[in-house]
Design a protein around this motif. Structure first.
Motif, PDB file in Angstrom:
ATOM      1  N   PRO A  52       0.790  -1.237   0.000  1.00 33.39           N
ATOM      2  CA  PRO A  52       0.000   0.000   0.000  1.00 33.39           C
ATOM      3  C   PRO A  52       0.819   1.283   0.000  1.00 33.39           C
ATOM      4  O   PRO A  52       0.374   2.299  -0.530  1.00 33.39           O
ATOM      5  CB  PRO A  52      -0.855  -0.112   1.271  1.00 33.39           C
ATOM      6  CG  PRO A  52      -0.147  -1.090   2.148  1.00 33.39           C
ATOM      7  CD  PRO A  52       0.522  -2.054   1.202  1.00 33.39           C
ATOM      8  N   THR A  53       2.016   1.270   0.566  1.00 35.27           N
ATOM      9  CA  THR A  53       2.824   2.494   0.648  1.00 35.27           C
ATOM     10  C   THR A  53       3.911   2.572  -0.413  1.00 35.27           C
ATOM     11  O   THR A  53       4.665   3.537  -0.466  1.00 35.27           O
ATOM     12  CB  THR A  53       3.471   2.616   2.044  1.00 35.27           C
ATOM     13  OG1 THR A  53       4.308   1.482   2.276  1.00 35.27           O
ATOM     14  CG2 THR A  53       2.408   2.689   3.137  1.00 35.27           C
ATOM     15  N   GLY A  54       4.025   1.567  -1.259  1.00 29.60           N
ATOM     16  CA  GLY A  54       5.010   1.596  -2.343  1.00 29.60           C
ATOM     17  C   GLY A  54       6.430   1.263  -1.933  1.00 29.60           C
ATOM     18  O   GLY A  54       7.376   1.562  -2.660  1.00 29.60           O
ATOM     19  N   LYS A  55       6.608   0.601  -0.798  1.00 27.28           N
ATOM     20  CA  LYS A  55       7.968   0.279  -0.327  1.00 27.28           C
ATOM     21  C   LYS A  55       8.701  -0.654  -1.285  1.00 27.28           C
ATOM     22  O   LYS A  55       9.903  -0.510  -1.503  1.00 27.28           O
ATOM     23  CB  LYS A  55       7.901  -0.367   1.067  1.00 27.28           C
ATOM     24  CG  LYS A  55       7.564   0.613   2.175  1.00 27.28           C
ATOM     25  CD  LYS A  55       7.555  -0.083   3.523  1.00 27.28           C
ATOM     26  CE  LYS A  55       7.206   0.896   4.629  1.00 27.28           C
ATOM     27  NZ  LYS A  55       7.129   0.216   5.947  1.00 27.28           N
ATOM     28  N   LEU A  56       7.990  -1.623  -1.853  1.00 18.36           N
ATOM     29  CA  LEU A  56       8.645  -2.558  -2.775  1.00 18.36           C
ATOM     30  C   LEU A  56       9.148  -1.850  -4.030  1.00 18.36           C
ATOM     31  O   LEU A  56      10.193  -2.195  -4.581  1.00 18.36           O
ATOM     32  CB  LEU A  56       7.698  -3.693  -3.163  1.00 18.36           C
ATOM     33  CG  LEU A  56       7.295  -4.664  -2.050  1.00 18.36           C
ATOM     34  CD1 LEU A  56       6.358  -5.733  -2.605  1.00 18.36           C
ATOM     35  CD2 LEU A  56       8.514  -5.313  -1.410  1.00 18.36           C
ATOM     36  N   LEU A  57       8.405  -0.853  -4.475  1.00 14.44           N
ATOM     37  CA  LEU A  57       8.788  -0.136  -5.690  1.00 14.44           C
ATOM     38  C   LEU A  57      10.102   0.627  -5.496  1.00 14.44           C
ATOM     39  O   LEU A  57      10.861   0.821  -6.450  1.00 14.44           O
ATOM     40  CB  LEU A  57       7.683   0.838  -6.101  1.00 14.44           C
ATOM     41  CG  LEU A  57       6.291   0.225  -6.310  1.00 14.44           C
ATOM     42  CD1 LEU A  57       5.301   1.289  -6.738  1.00 14.44           C
ATOM     43  CD2 LEU A  57       6.340  -0.903  -7.329  1.00 14.44           C
ATOM     44  N   LEU A  58      10.373   1.037  -4.279  1.00 13.88           N
ATOM     45  CA  LEU A  58      11.597   1.785  -3.995  1.00 13.88           C
ATOM     46  C   LEU A  58      12.833   0.898  -3.966  1.00 13.88           C
ATOM     47  O   LEU A  58      13.957   1.400  -3.885  1.00 13.88           O
ATOM     48  CB  LEU A  58      11.458   2.515  -2.651  1.00 13.88           C
ATOM     49  CG  LEU A  58      10.365   3.586  -2.600  1.00 13.88           C
ATOM     50  CD1 LEU A  58      10.268   4.173  -1.204  1.00 13.88           C
ATOM     51  CD2 LEU A  58      10.625   4.687  -3.618  1.00 13.88           C
ATOM     52  N   ARG A  59      12.663  -0.406  -4.025  1.00  9.74           N
ATOM     53  CA  ARG A  59      13.805  -1.321  -3.995  1.00  9.74           C
ATOM     54  C   ARG A  59      14.493  -1.464  -5.351  1.00  9.74           C
ATOM     55  O   ARG A  59      15.588  -2.010  -5.430  1.00  9.74           O
ATOM     56  CB  ARG A  59      13.358  -2.708  -3.505  1.00  9.74           C
ATOM     57  CG  ARG A  59      12.919  -2.703  -2.053  1.00  9.74           C
ATOM     58  CD  ARG A  59      12.634  -4.101  -1.570  1.00  9.74           C
ATOM     59  NE  ARG A  59      12.108  -4.087  -0.211  1.00  9.74           N
ATOM     60  CZ  ARG A  59      11.709  -5.166   0.449  1.00  9.74           C
ATOM     61  NH1 ARG A  59      11.775  -6.352  -0.143  1.00  9.74           N
ATOM     62  NH2 ARG A  59      11.242  -5.072   1.679  1.00  9.74           N
ATOM     63  N   PHE A  60      13.850  -0.998  -6.408  1.00  3.92           N
ATOM     64  CA  PHE A  60      14.465  -1.105  -7.729  1.00  3.92           C
ATOM     65  C   PHE A  60      15.653  -0.146  -7.815  1.00  3.92           C
ATOM     66  O   PHE A  60      15.544   1.019  -7.437  1.00  3.92           O
ATOM     67  CB  PHE A  60      13.449  -0.793  -8.826  1.00  3.92           C
ATOM     68  CG  PHE A  60      12.513  -1.922  -9.101  1.00  3.92           C
ATOM     69  CD1 PHE A  60      12.725  -2.777 -10.171  1.00  3.92           C
ATOM     70  CD2 PHE A  60      11.413  -2.146  -8.278  1.00  3.92           C
ATOM     71  CE1 PHE A  60      11.866  -3.829 -10.418  1.00  3.92           C
ATOM     72  CE2 PHE A  60      10.549  -3.206  -8.512  1.00  3.92           C
ATOM     73  CZ  PHE A  60      10.775  -4.053  -9.588  1.00  3.92           C
ATOM     74  N   PRO A  61      16.800  -0.624  -8.306  1.00  3.58           N
ATOM     75  CA  PRO A  61      17.996   0.213  -8.344  1.00  3.58           C
ATOM     76  C   PRO A  61      17.830   1.443  -9.228  1.00  3.58           C
ATOM     77  O   PRO A  61      17.175   1.399 -10.267  1.00  3.58           O
ATOM     78  CB  PRO A  61      19.074  -0.721  -8.928  1.00  3.58           C
ATOM     79  CG  PRO A  61      18.538  -2.102  -8.769  1.00  3.58           C
ATOM     80  CD  PRO A  61      17.051  -1.983  -8.820  1.00  3.58           C
ATOM     81  N   LYS A  62      18.448   2.538  -8.810  1.00  3.90           N
ATOM     82  CA  LYS A  62      18.444   3.772  -9.599  1.00  3.90           C
ATOM     83  C   LYS A  62      19.140   3.518 -10.931  1.00  3.90           C
ATOM     84  O   LYS A  62      20.137   2.811 -11.003  1.00  3.90           O
ATOM     85  CB  LYS A  62      19.172   4.864  -8.820  1.00  3.90           C
ATOM     86  CG  LYS A  62      19.084   6.238  -9.452  1.00  3.90           C
ATOM     87  CD  LYS A  62      19.745   7.273  -8.581  1.00  3.90           C
ATOM     88  CE  LYS A  62      19.629   8.657  -9.214  1.00  3.90           C
ATOM     89  NZ  LYS A  62      20.266   9.690  -8.375  1.00  3.90           N
ATOM     90  N   GLY A  63      18.600   4.099 -11.995  1.00  3.61           N
ATOM     91  CA  GLY A  63      19.211   3.952 -13.314  1.00  3.61           C
ATOM     92  C   GLY A  63      18.821   2.679 -14.038  1.00  3.61           C
ATOM     93  O   GLY A  63      19.352   2.378 -15.090  1.00  3.61           O
ATOM     94  N   THR A  64      17.896   1.909 -13.452  1.00  4.14           N
ATOM     95  CA  THR A  64      17.424   0.690 -14.110  1.00  4.14           C
ATOM     96  C   THR A  64      15.993   0.896 -14.599  1.00  4.14           C
ATOM     97  O   THR A  64      15.395   1.951 -14.382  1.00  4.14           O
ATOM     98  CB  THR A  64      17.457  -0.511 -13.145  1.00  4.14           C
ATOM     99  OG1 THR A  64      16.493  -0.296 -12.089  1.00  4.14           O
ATOM    100  CG2 THR A  64      18.831  -0.693 -12.532  1.00  4.14           C
TER     101      THR A  64
END
Length: 201
Positions: free
Chosen positions: A147-159
């Motif tokens: 619900p808070t988008g925590k999983l989405l923030l795990r994707f590495p920057k620049g990918t």
């Protein structure tokens, strides 16, 4: 008076990260055909249909994604290594998500031998509407409840990370990020993303 200013400053500092997340998740999903999405070392190309792809030798590992599914069971991306994985970011409140759901259901059934579909349900504060969404559209594959988008923030920057709702990220058999789109898609576009990865041996 200075105490009031200090309190406001603390609130601003605390609110800034949350605002950044909210902004990232509310970006419109309209592919502009940019060649890269973050510096010169991103290695991905975005085609005219808004589908970004990465050559096999340039792919990076998908992040560790694990947590509870909408039905309360434990769910882990790592369990599906060896299969092509389609990760669809969606919300029950999202119009384009409703439009693409029937296509995802159709392609998930047709490619079940080679492909595992997973959802990431986000910004639904209650599970009920999301579970009803799955029933309405016959979605049989599991979804992370995020619900808070925590999983989405795990994707590495620049990918090729999901940056809008809906977003779809496709992961190859080796667990590496291979393709992405930041807009709602149909079955033809979905096949464009996954068929080349199914063919990889």
């Amino acid at each position: 008076m200075s105490h009031g200013r200090a309190s406001r400053r603390r609130f601003t500092l605390l609110a800034a990260p949350a605002a950044a997340v909210a902004l990232a998740l509310t970006l419109s999903a309209c592919g502009t055909g940019n060649k890269t999405g973050g510096g010169g070392d991103t290695h991905f190309v975005t085609g005219s249909g808004g589908i970004s792809t990465v050559a096999r030798g340039d792919r990076v590992a998908a992040p560790k994604l694990e947590g509870e599914s909408l039905d309360g069971k434990q769910l882990s991306l790592a369990d599906y290594k060896g299969k092509v994985v389609v990760l669809n970011v969606w919300g029950s409140w999202c119009g384009p998500c409703r439009l693409e759901a029937k296509y995802f259901t159709k392609v998930a059934k047709a490619t079940a031998e080679d492909v595992q579909f997973l959802g990431i349900n986000t910004r639904d504060s209650q599970r009920g509407p999301a579970i009803s969404f799955e029933k309405d559209f016959g979605v049989a594959y599991p979804s992370f409840y995020d619900p808070t988008g925590k999983l989405l923030l795990r994707f590495p920057k620049g990918t090729l990370k999901p940056q809008s709702i809906p977003s779809t990220v496709v992961i190859d058999r080796d667990g590496k990020i291979a393709a992405r789109t930041l807009t709602g898609i149909d079955d033809t576009e979905l096949h464009k993303m996954i068929d080349p990865l199914i063919a990889e041996k």
